[in-house]
Scaffold this motif. Sequence first.
Motif, PDB file in Angstrom:
ATOM      1  N   ASN A  69      38.452 -29.249  58.547  1.00 18.94           N
ATOM      2  CA  ASN A  69      37.336 -29.833  57.795  1.00 18.94           C
ATOM      3  C   ASN A  69      37.364 -29.426  56.314  1.00 18.94           C
ATOM      4  N   PRO A  70      38.382 -29.824  55.571  1.00 16.63           N
ATOM      5  CA  PRO A  70      38.539 -29.310  54.201  1.00 16.63           C
ATOM      6  C   PRO A  70      37.458 -29.780  53.247  1.00 16.63           C
ATOM      7  N   LEU A  71      37.124 -28.895  52.310  1.00 24.26           N
ATOM      8  CA  LEU A  71      36.254 -29.176  51.174  1.00 24.26           C
ATOM      9  C   LEU A  71      37.081 -28.923  49.921  1.00 24.26           C
ATOM     10  N   ILE A  72      36.910 -29.730  48.877  1.00 24.16           N
ATOM     11  CA  ILE A  72      37.826 -29.648  47.738  1.00 24.16           C
ATOM     12  C   ILE A  72      37.094 -29.555  46.408  1.00 24.16           C
ATOM     13  N   GLY A  73      37.780 -28.970  45.433  1.00 25.31           N
ATOM     14  CA  GLY A  73      37.297 -28.895  44.054  1.00 25.31           C
ATOM     15  C   GLY A  73      38.479 -28.814  43.117  1.00 25.31           C
ATOM     16  N   TYR A  74      38.419 -29.542  41.998  1.00 23.93           N
ATOM     17  CA  TYR A  74      39.535 -29.574  41.052  1.00 23.93           C
ATOM     18  C   TYR A  74      39.231 -28.686  39.853  1.00 23.93           C
ATOM     19  N   ASP A  75      40.200 -27.866  39.488  1.00 25.94           N
ATOM     20  CA  ASP A  75      40.098 -26.981  38.329  1.00 25.94           C
ATOM     21  C   ASP A  75      41.019 -27.525  37.241  1.00 25.94           C
ATOM     22  N   GLU A  76      40.419 -28.127  36.194  1.00 22.80           N
ATOM     23  CA  GLU A  76      41.204 -28.745  35.134  1.00 22.80           C
ATOM     24  C   GLU A  76      42.012 -27.719  34.352  1.00 22.80           C
ATOM     25  N   LYS A  77      41.445 -26.556  34.101  1.00 24.20           N
ATOM     26  CA  LYS A  77      42.124 -25.540  33.297  1.00 24.20           C
ATOM     27  C   LYS A  77      43.390 -25.042  33.982  1.00 24.20           C
ATOM     28  N   GLN A  78      43.318 -24.833  35.280  1.00 22.08           N
ATOM     29  CA  GLN A  78      44.466 -24.341  36.034  1.00 22.08           C
ATOM     30  C   GLN A  78      45.336 -25.478  36.576  1.00 22.08           C
ATOM     31  N   ASN A  79      44.826 -26.711  36.520  1.00 21.09           N
ATOM     32  CA  ASN A  79      45.476 -27.878  37.128  1.00 21.09           C
ATOM     33  C   ASN A  79      45.811 -27.602  38.596  1.00 21.09           C
ATOM     34  N   VAL A  80      44.771 -27.162  39.290  1.00 18.74           N
ATOM     35  CA  VAL A  80      44.894 -26.775  40.691  1.00 18.74           C
ATOM     36  C   VAL A  80      43.771 -27.430  41.478  1.00 18.74           C
ATOM     37  N   LEU A  81      44.089 -27.864  42.677  1.00 22.77           N
ATOM     38  CA  LEU A  81      43.079 -28.341  43.614  1.00 22.77           C
ATOM     39  C   LEU A  81      42.806 -27.204  44.596  1.00 22.77           C
ATOM     40  N   TYR A  82      41.567 -26.726  44.621  1.00 22.41           N
ATOM     41  CA  TYR A  82      41.194 -25.662  45.546  1.00 22.41           C
ATOM     42  C   TYR A  82      40.628 -26.278  46.822  1.00 22.41           C
ATOM     43  N   VAL A  83      40.978 -25.670  47.941  1.00 28.38           N
ATOM     44  CA  VAL A  83      40.576 -26.192  49.248  1.00 28.38           C
ATOM     45  C   VAL A  83      39.939 -25.076  50.052  1.00 28.38           C
ATOM     46  N   GLY A  84      38.741 -25.337  50.558  1.00 28.25           N
ATOM     47  CA  GLY A  84      38.082 -24.410  51.465  1.00 28.25           C
ATOM     48  C   GLY A  84      37.915 -25.070  52.813  1.00 28.25           C
ATOM     49  N   GLN A  85      37.945 -24.265  53.850  1.00 29.84           N
ATOM     50  CA  GLN A  85      37.778 -24.810  55.193  1.00 29.84           C
ATOM     51  C   GLN A  85      36.341 -24.604  55.640  1.00 29.84           C
ATOM     52  N   GLU A  86      35.741 -25.643  56.159  1.00 33.53           N
ATOM     53  CA  GLU A  86      34.321 -25.634  56.496  1.00 33.53           C
ATOM     54  C   GLU A  86      34.112 -25.402  57.985  1.00 33.53           C
ATOM     55  N   GLY A  87      33.082 -24.614  58.283  1.00 31.64           N
ATOM     56  CA  GLY A  87      32.665 -24.472  59.670  1.00 31.64           C
ATOM     57  C   GLY A  87      33.600 -23.666  60.532  1.00 31.64           C
ATOM     58  N   THR A  88      34.363 -22.762  59.937  1.00 33.40           N
ATOM     59  CA  THR A  88      35.258 -21.911  60.719  1.00 33.40           C
ATOM     60  C   THR A  88      34.682 -20.499  60.794  1.00 33.40           C
ATOM     61  N   SER A  89      35.258 -19.688  61.656  1.00 36.00           N
ATOM     62  CA  SER A  89      34.776 -18.310  61.777  1.00 36.00           C
ATOM     63  C   SER A  89      35.203 -17.466  60.584  1.00 36.00           C
ATOM     64  N   ASP A  90      36.209 -17.935  59.861  1.00 42.36           N
ATOM     65  CA  ASP A  90      36.655 -17.252  58.643  1.00 42.36           C
ATOM     66  C   ASP A  90      36.645 -18.230  57.480  1.00 42.36           C
ATOM     67  N   HIS A  91      36.571 -17.673  56.272  1.00 39.60           N
ATOM     68  CA  HIS A  91      36.712 -18.480  55.071  1.00 39.60           C
ATOM     69  C   HIS A  91      38.150 -18.364  54.584  1.00 39.60           C
ATOM     70  N   ASP A  92      38.848 -19.467  54.585  1.00 39.96           N
ATOM     71  CA  ASP A  92      40.220 -19.502  54.099  1.00 39.96           C
ATOM     72  C   ASP A  92      40.272 -20.376  52.862  1.00 39.96           C
ATOM     73  N   LEU A  93      40.663 -19.788  51.750  1.00 42.46           N
ATOM     74  CA  LEU A  93      40.723 -20.503  50.479  1.00 42.46           C
ATOM     75  C   LEU A  93      42.180 -20.756  50.110  1.00 42.46           C
ATOM     76  N   TYR A  94      42.492 -22.016  49.801  1.00 46.53           N
ATOM     77  CA  TYR A  94      43.847 -22.415  49.446  1.00 46.53           C
ATOM     78  C   TYR A  94      43.865 -22.988  48.028  1.00 46.53           C
ATOM     79  N   ALA A  95      45.042 -22.931  47.415  1.00 41.72           N
ATOM     80  CA  ALA A  95      45.268 -23.557  46.123  1.00 41.72           C
ATOM     81  C   ALA A  95      46.439 -24.519  46.254  1.00 41.72           C
ATOM     82  N   VAL A  96      46.251 -25.754  45.787  1.00 46.32           N
ATOM     83  CA  VAL A  96      47.329 -26.741  45.760  1.00 46.32           C
ATOM     84  C   VAL A  96      47.731 -26.905  44.298  1.00 46.32           C
TER      85      VAL A  96
END
Length: 207
Positions: A69-96
């Motif tokens: 269940n990914p949630l996304i946000g774009y960071d223009e300064k870093q030119n990175v798409l950040y991805v968080g996983q929703e509704g899991t027992s842990d918070h896992d943060l990814y960078a694309v």
Amino acid sequence: MKRAHCRSKYDAKTMQFLGTVPLIAAPRSLAIGDGKIFFTDNSRTLTGSIAVYDMKTKKQWRIPKVFINPLIGYDEKQNVLYVGQEGTSDHDLYAVRLSDWHVSQLLSFPGGDDAFFMNGGEIFYGKARINPAQPGALVAAEFPEPLRAASRQYIITSRAIYNRATGTKIADLSSEALLATAGDDGMIFTYRKVATNHYLIKQKLSQ
């Protein structure tokens, strides 16, 4: 006598229809940046992918990584798409990394509260305030309640308002907020539901 032309408080404008874009998935959330539109495909029960629409080439594809269940946000300064996983027992943060589509996991920490948004170059995820520009990302602060919104002045959780600069609690909300938004003018709106009724509560801290 010539009659004066009366102008409305705004001049009427018309929208120019530019066409439609058939998408390869039914999006749940959207982000835009680097000449692309990113959208999450959460059509399956638990897992989902992130799709990309290139506005220049008109091509679409999926990033080859399955998320929960990914949630996304774009960071223009870093030119990175950040991805968080929703509704899991842990918070896992990814960078694309958009220069080469490399996916890396930045953080994993306990929690299951659904919140993921960006403001002022920071990520607010679950109960954590994260500075993604630090090597490997850095949890700058954690709050006792799930996060709901942030402005230049404040951070709003489900139950309280905090000073963004110091992280100290300023005031309790009048009721629990399921959602919130805050403007840089100090105005705060929170949402609550009572039975079948929906309310926006307008608030501002007294000086």
